[in-house]
Design an enzyme around this catalytic site. Structure first.
Site, mmCIF file in Angstrom:
data_model
loop_
_atom_site.group_PDB
_atom_site.id
_atom_site.type_symbol
_atom_site.label_atom_id
_atom_site.label_comp_id
_atom_site.label_asym_id
_atom_site.label_seq_id
_atom_site.Cartn_x
_atom_site.Cartn_y
_atom_site.Cartn_z
ATOM 1 N N GLU A 1 0.842 -1.215 0.000
ATOM 2 C CA GLU A 1 0.000 0.000 0.000
ATOM 3 C C GLU A 1 0.873 1.259 0.000
ATOM 4 O OE1 GLU A 1 -2.346 -1.165 3.387
ATOM 5 O OE2 GLU A 1 -3.244 -2.765 2.186
ATOM 6 N N GLY B 1 -6.414 -8.200 1.646
ATOM 7 C CA GLY B 1 -7.729 -7.622 1.902
ATOM 8 C C GLY B 1 -8.800 -8.065 0.913
HETATM 9 P P1 PGA Z 1 -4.959 -8.685 5.082
HETATM 10 O O1 PGA Z 1 -3.700 -7.679 5.006
HETATM 11 O O2 PGA Z 1 -4.615 -9.715 6.126
HETATM 12 O O3 PGA Z 1 -6.103 -7.806 5.502
HETATM 13 O O4 PGA Z 1 -5.128 -9.275 3.734
HETATM 14 C C1 PGA Z 1 -2.382 -8.148 5.141
HETATM 15 C C2 PGA Z 1 -1.425 -7.002 5.009
HETATM 16 O O5 PGA Z 1 -1.633 -6.129 4.138
HETATM 17 O O6 PGA Z 1 -0.421 -6.910 5.746
#
Ligand code: PGA
Length: 251
Positions: A98, A174
């Site tokens: 991200e 996510g």
């Molecule tokens: P998630 O995120 O478990 O919600 O898929 C993992 C992360 O981005 O560290």
């Protein structure tokens, strides 16, 4: 030394009060049920000092989700590695997809961040992982190798030994779409071979490589059973104490 680790990544979630409460809950749960792995929570900058005040870092480690690529100075809104360390935090997530995707983090800035984290006694949890298109066109092994080479291979073997890696396929973050345990194992073994080529087998064998991306209590045990998967970096499921503990107990 290679360790099994479950690390939570809270991302931009919880107010200070909610975060302190969640940290207290996780800390209490870990005092009750001794974990068979290291457990860490990486929380928003605003929460670090307060969370440090309510947890016992012998049972629950504390980390930040990022740090600046400069040590101090005129960088309005940034938070430096020395500032993070001064809260009592011991870890810092660096290079999360991200951050790379939405905030333009490059290998060059990440090298600066890693150096500053290490210089301030923080353990980087360095994230790597391919996007869906790269998974589908078959370039994922090369993409992940390049992220490791460009972001970390300037380090001495001694400093590389302080890094925790987190393989997070972007298409699994996510989305509810987890990599299969076999896909994770194949990539983790590949990552270990990339490290071995540069630093030798001993360093590679001693590196903790976590899997991240829709890891939850129902799939953690299968993922963690793989020989090269040393734990998880947990997003959504780290925001509920019961879910997070369900993953911790997969070890
Ligand atoms: P998630 O995120 O478990 O919600 O898929 C993992 C992360 O981005 O560290």
């Amino acid at each position: 030394m290679r360790k099994n680790i479950v690390a939570g990544n809270w991302k931009m979630n919880t107010t200070l009060q909610e975060g302190v409460k969640l940290a207290e809950e996780v800390n209490a749960a870990l005092k009750e049920t001794k974990a068979n792995c290291d457990v860490v929570i990486c929380v928003p900058f605003t929460h670090l000092a307060s969370v440090n005040g309510v947890i016992d870092q012998n049972v629950l480690g504390l980390g930040a989700e990022n740090c600046a690529d400069h040590a101090s100075g005129a960088y309005t809104g940034e938070v430096s590695a020395p500032m993070v360390a001064s809260t009592g935090a011991k870890y810092v997530i660096l290079g999360h997809s991200e951050r790379r995707q939405y905030y333009g983090e490059t290998a060059e800035t990440l090298r600066e961040k890693v150096a500053l984290a290490l210089a301030n006694g923080l353990t980087p949890i360095f994230c790597i992982g391919e996007v869906l298109e790269e998974r589908e066109n078959g370039t994922y092994n090369d993409v992940v190798k390049a992220q490791i080479v460009d972001g970390l291979f300037n380090l001495s073997a001694e400093d590389f030994g302080k890094i925790i890696l987190a393989y997070e396929p972007v298409w699994a973050i996510g989305t509810g779409k987890t990599a299969t345990a076999d896909q994770a194992e194949d990539m983790h073994a590949h990552i270990r071979s990339v490290i071995a080529e540069k630093y030798g087998k001993e360093v590679a064998d001693n590196t903790s490589i976590l899997y991240g991306g829709s890891c939850k209590p129902s799939n953690a045990a299968e993922l963690f059973a793989k020989p090269d998967v040393d734990g998880g970096l947990i997003g959504g499921a780290a925001l509920k104490c019961a879910d997070f503990m369900g993953i911790v107990k997969a070890f």
